[in-house]
Design a protein around this motif. Structure first.
Motif, PDB file in Angstrom:
ATOM      1  N   UNK A  45       3.153  -0.965 -14.597  1.00  0.00           N
ATOM      2  CA  UNK A  45       2.668  -0.706 -13.262  1.00  0.00           C
ATOM      3  C   UNK A  45       1.385  -0.202 -13.163  1.00  0.00           C
ATOM      4  N   UNK A  46       0.700  -0.332 -11.773  1.00  0.00           N
ATOM      5  CA  UNK A  46      -0.683   0.222 -12.008  1.00  0.00           C
ATOM      6  C   UNK A  46      -0.766   1.849 -11.986  1.00  0.00           C
ATOM      7  N   UNK A  47       0.056   2.362 -11.259  1.00  0.00           N
ATOM      8  CA  UNK A  47       0.087   3.940 -11.207  1.00  0.00           C
ATOM      9  C   UNK A  47       1.548   4.327 -11.288  1.00  0.00           C
ATOM     10  N   UNK A 168      12.374 -10.919 -17.168  1.00  0.00           N
ATOM     11  CA  UNK A 168      11.262 -10.618 -17.943  1.00  0.00           C
ATOM     12  C   UNK A 168      10.319  -9.562 -17.641  1.00  0.00           C
ATOM     13  N   UNK A 169      10.325  -8.914 -16.562  1.00  0.00           N
ATOM     14  CA  UNK A 169       9.298  -7.600 -16.413  1.00  0.00           C
ATOM     15  C   UNK A 169      10.090  -6.483 -16.469  1.00  0.00           C
ATOM     16  N   UNK A 170       9.592  -5.475 -16.759  1.00  0.00           N
ATOM     17  CA  UNK A 170      10.341  -4.321 -16.766  1.00  0.00           C
ATOM     18  C   UNK A 170      10.562  -3.476 -15.293  1.00  0.00           C
ATOM     19  N   UNK A 171      11.617  -2.860 -15.175  1.00  0.00           N
ATOM     20  CA  UNK A 171      11.737  -2.159 -13.770  1.00  0.00           C
ATOM     21  C   UNK A 171      10.813  -1.076 -13.906  1.00  0.00           C
ATOM     22  N   UNK A 172      10.233  -1.139 -12.586  1.00  0.00           N
ATOM     23  CA  UNK A 172       9.049   0.064 -12.676  1.00  0.00           C
ATOM     24  C   UNK A 172       7.677  -0.853 -12.310  1.00  0.00           C
ATOM     25  N   UNK A 173       7.845  -2.031 -12.775  1.00  0.00           N
ATOM     26  CA  UNK A 173       6.602  -2.724 -12.652  1.00  0.00           C
ATOM     27  C   UNK A 173       6.414  -3.080 -11.054  1.00  0.00           C
ATOM     28  N   UNK A 174       7.352  -3.051 -10.185  1.00  0.00           N
ATOM     29  CA  UNK A 174       7.180  -3.228  -8.956  1.00  0.00           C
ATOM     30  C   UNK A 174       6.898  -4.791  -8.511  1.00  0.00           C
ATOM     31  N   UNK A 175       7.525  -5.842  -9.331  1.00  0.00           N
ATOM     32  CA  UNK A 175       7.108  -7.039  -9.104  1.00  0.00           C
ATOM     33  C   UNK A 175       7.662  -7.550  -7.591  1.00  0.00           C
ATOM     34  N   UNK A 176       8.843  -6.861  -7.201  1.00  0.00           N
ATOM     35  CA  UNK A 176       9.193  -7.239  -6.058  1.00  0.00           C
ATOM     36  C   UNK A 176       9.342  -6.141  -4.857  1.00  0.00           C
ATOM     37  N   UNK A 177       8.584  -5.131  -5.204  1.00  0.00           N
ATOM     38  CA  UNK A 177       8.990  -3.972  -4.118  1.00  0.00           C
ATOM     39  C   UNK A 177       7.746  -3.263  -4.098  1.00  0.00           C
ATOM     40  N   UNK A 178       7.506  -2.348  -3.120  1.00  0.00           N
ATOM     41  CA  UNK A 178       6.227  -1.651  -3.024  1.00  0.00           C
ATOM     42  C   UNK A 178       6.445  -0.276  -3.673  1.00  0.00           C
ATOM     43  N   UNK A 179       7.236   0.210  -4.105  1.00  0.00           N
ATOM     44  CA  UNK A 179       7.359   1.594  -4.913  1.00  0.00           C
ATOM     45  C   UNK A 179       8.682   1.519  -5.767  1.00  0.00           C
ATOM     46  N   UNK A 180       8.623   1.962  -7.000  1.00  0.00           N
ATOM     47  CA  UNK A 180       9.786   2.104  -7.728  1.00  0.00           C
ATOM     48  C   UNK A 180       9.858   3.820  -8.084  1.00  0.00           C
ATOM     49  N   UNK A 181      11.152   4.174  -8.079  1.00  0.00           N
ATOM     50  CA  UNK A 181      11.485   5.690  -8.314  1.00  0.00           C
ATOM     51  C   UNK A 181      12.240   5.898  -9.673  1.00  0.00           C
ATOM     52  N   UNK A 182      11.860   6.630 -10.527  1.00  0.00           N
ATOM     53  CA  UNK A 182      12.509   7.155 -11.775  1.00  0.00           C
ATOM     54  C   UNK A 182      13.044   8.689 -11.633  1.00  0.00           C
ATOM     55  N   UNK A 195      12.911  16.340 -12.904  1.00  0.00           N
ATOM     56  CA  UNK A 195      11.438  15.635 -12.622  1.00  0.00           C
ATOM     57  C   UNK A 195      11.769  14.179 -12.214  1.00  0.00           C
ATOM     58  N   UNK A 196      10.736  13.571 -11.710  1.00  0.00           N
ATOM     59  CA  UNK A 196      10.787  12.089 -11.229  1.00  0.00           C
ATOM     60  C   UNK A 196       9.302  11.525 -11.106  1.00  0.00           C
ATOM     61  N   UNK A 197       9.390  10.305 -10.924  1.00  0.00           N
ATOM     62  CA  UNK A 197       7.981   9.515 -10.739  1.00  0.00           C
ATOM     63  C   UNK A 197       8.195   8.644  -9.719  1.00  0.00           C
ATOM     64  N   UNK A 198       6.992   8.103  -9.184  1.00  0.00           N
ATOM     65  CA  UNK A 198       7.148   7.112  -8.356  1.00  0.00           C
ATOM     66  C   UNK A 198       6.036   6.261  -8.930  1.00  0.00           C
ATOM     67  N   UNK A 199       6.253   4.837  -9.009  1.00  0.00           N
ATOM     68  CA  UNK A 199       5.457   3.938  -9.394  1.00  0.00           C
ATOM     69  C   UNK A 199       4.846   2.863  -8.558  1.00  0.00           C
ATOM     70  N   UNK A 200       3.653   2.511  -8.590  1.00  0.00           N
ATOM     71  CA  UNK A 200       3.341   1.608  -7.544  1.00  0.00           C
ATOM     72  C   UNK A 200       2.094   0.782  -7.901  1.00  0.00           C
ATOM     73  N   UNK A 201       1.763  -0.322  -7.582  1.00  0.00           N
ATOM     74  CA  UNK A 201       0.423  -1.170  -7.674  1.00  0.00           C
ATOM     75  C   UNK A 201      -0.306  -0.954  -6.496  1.00  0.00           C
ATOM     76  N   UNK A 206      -0.118   4.808  -3.431  1.00  0.00           N
ATOM     77  CA  UNK A 206      -0.561   5.892  -4.235  1.00  0.00           C
ATOM     78  C   UNK A 206      -1.190   7.205  -3.694  1.00  0.00           C
ATOM     79  N   UNK A 207      -2.398   7.019  -3.314  1.00  0.00           N
ATOM     80  CA  UNK A 207      -3.359   7.958  -2.601  1.00  0.00           C
ATOM     81  C   UNK A 207      -2.505   8.926  -1.603  1.00  0.00           C
ATOM     82  N   UNK A 208      -1.554   8.063  -0.718  1.00  0.00           N
ATOM     83  CA  UNK A 208      -0.668   8.915   0.458  1.00  0.00           C
ATOM     84  C   UNK A 208       0.456   9.885  -0.459  1.00  0.00           C
ATOM     85  N   UNK A 209       0.941   9.417  -1.531  1.00  0.00           N
ATOM     86  CA  UNK A 209       1.907  10.274  -2.452  1.00  0.00           C
ATOM     87  C   UNK A 209       1.483  11.273  -3.018  1.00  0.00           C
ATOM     88  N   UNK A 210       0.127  11.112  -3.663  1.00  0.00           N
ATOM     89  CA  UNK A 210      -0.536  12.031  -4.200  1.00  0.00           C
ATOM     90  C   UNK A 210      -0.995  13.528  -3.113  1.00  0.00           C
TER      91      UNK A 210
END
Ligand SMILES: *Cc1c(COP(=O)(O)O)cnc(C)c1O
Length: 384
Positions: A45-47, A168-182, A195-201, A206-210
């Motif tokens: 993922x990008x961020x 063939x892509x990792x979950x978290x890469x957000x290939x088919x979604x806006x955000x992925x949460x771990x 703890x947790x993390x939100x991943x997005x491209x 990302x700026x709004x979540x930060x």
């Protein structure tokens, strides 16, 4: 008691946390950003935006994706309550889509049927949140096609699924979604305590979540109104929270992340051992799709009926085997019943719940532990 899940903490984890405690910064230092970029890089993922729980990550992800009071989010009944609760934190309504009888993940057929009805009555959801139950990825491509057709955004609740892959892509890469949460709760695949993390491209999400993670306060020159601001100056430009992760947690997370592949491989080998030893038992096993690789957070088996499940569960617990049940359907919780849901609303999730039992599965288990669980389970089934 052999628990159903448990963290694996090694010397290097402890040393990493102690090093932080001896340093100047125990919050808001360099390690949280390092953990974010390490996870993002690992899953493609990008961020990443690290927070103090997956529940917090879901909350700010939903807000960033535009869920507002009066909005609507759909998820599955077969999940932990947090997936739905976070929508209520936003003042939105929640509704549910039944699960697939083989994977216990969101059923694409049920989703499509419900969308047709929603279109007729003019209430398409703003957000759809598939949950990769037990670590097995959902049919993300099909869900995304429906998202494009009907115009909703998608957030993946991947609390069970860091280390899983889909097409063939990792979950978290957000290939088919806006955000992925771990989630990094101790029973999950890797841990930071809480703890947790939100991943997005998407840099805007990302700026709004930060911002939302830390009071809606910023010092970024791009975001504040004031020209030529003094060094002490900050502005609150949104109503956020304190959902920050500490440096100790990030240090633990970085150390744990280096063993992610090892953990998922070990979970697979334990699951294979269960498969081989239980193959002929009168149980239904978690179906594995051929387009994905599960992270195997859980190993749920379905028994014949609820009476047998109760007997076998009690017997296993009395023999020191910490079996568990995932999940009591969210819509049957008293809080959700008070909002108009009831037993009978989602037949597949309810039938699955009435008969399921999760067997112990965590990385420090040995094959002999699996054999002990299997022996106890076979005995319990034989006398049930
Ligand atoms: C664990 C879990 C959560 C919540 O995670 P926390 O980090 O404990 O807040 C949300 N959704 C699912 C599916 C989970 O399993």
């Amino acid at each position: 008691m052999l628990p159903y899940g448990k963290q694996d903490i090694r010397h290097e984890d402890i040393n990493a946390v102690v090093d932080v405690l001896k340093s100047d910064l125990i919050t808001q230092g360099d390690l949280v950003p390092k953990f974010e970029s390490s996870v993002a890089e690992k899953v493609g993922a990008a961020h990443g935006v690290a927070v103090n729980s997956a529940t917090s990550a879901l909350h700010i992800a939903y807000m960033a994706a535009g869920l507002r009071p009066g909005g609507l989010l759909w998820t599955v009944p077969n999940t932990f309550v947090a997936t739905a609760n976070a929508a209520l934190y936003c003042g939105a309504d929640v509704d549910f889509v039944d699960v697939d009888p083989r994977t216990y993940n969101m059923s694409v057929d049920s989703l499509e049927e419900k969308l047709k009805i929603a279109e007729r009555i003019g209430r398409i959801p703003d957000l759809v949140v598939p949950v990769h139950f037990a670590g097995q990825p959902c049919d993300m491509k099909q869900i995304r096609e429906l998202g494009d057709e009907y115009g909703f955004r998608i957030i993946e609740d991947a609390s069970h699924a860091i280390g899983a892959s889909y097409q063939s892509e990792q979950i978290g890469a957000c290939q088919f979604s806006d955000i992925t949460v771990f989630s990094f709760h101790p029973v999950k695949i890797i841990t930071t305590g809480e703890g947790g993390m939100a991943l997005s491209n998407n840099p805007e999400l990302v700026a709004r979540m930060v911002l939302l993670r830390s009071h809606g306060v910023t010092r970024s020159a791009d975001l504040i109104d004031k020209q030529d601001a003094e060094a002490w100056y900050y502005e609150q430009i949104d109503l956020g929270f304190n959902y920050r992760m500490t440096e100790m947690q990030a240090a633990l997370g970085i150390s744990q992340l280096s063993r992610l592949d090892e953990y998922v491989d070990k979970r697979h080998s334990l699951a294979k051992h269960y498969d081989a030893l239980l193959g002929d038992a009168p149980l239904v096993f978690p179906y594995q799709t051929d387009t994905s690789r599960s992270a195997y957070h859980l190993y749920p088996v379905m028994l014949s009926n609820s009476d047998q499940r109760r007997f076998v569960f009690d017997r296993m617990r009395s023999r020191g085997i910490g079996v568990n049940v995932h999940y009591i359907p969210v819509h049957t919780q008293p809080w959700y019943k008070s909002k108009g849901f009831n037993w009978g609303d989602y037949a597949v999730a309810e039938d699955y719940y009435s008969r399921t039992m999760s067997l112990p599965l965590f990385p420090q288990m040995g094959l002999h532990d699996v054999e002990r669980v299997v022996a106890e389970l076979r005995y319990a089934l034989s006398v049930s």
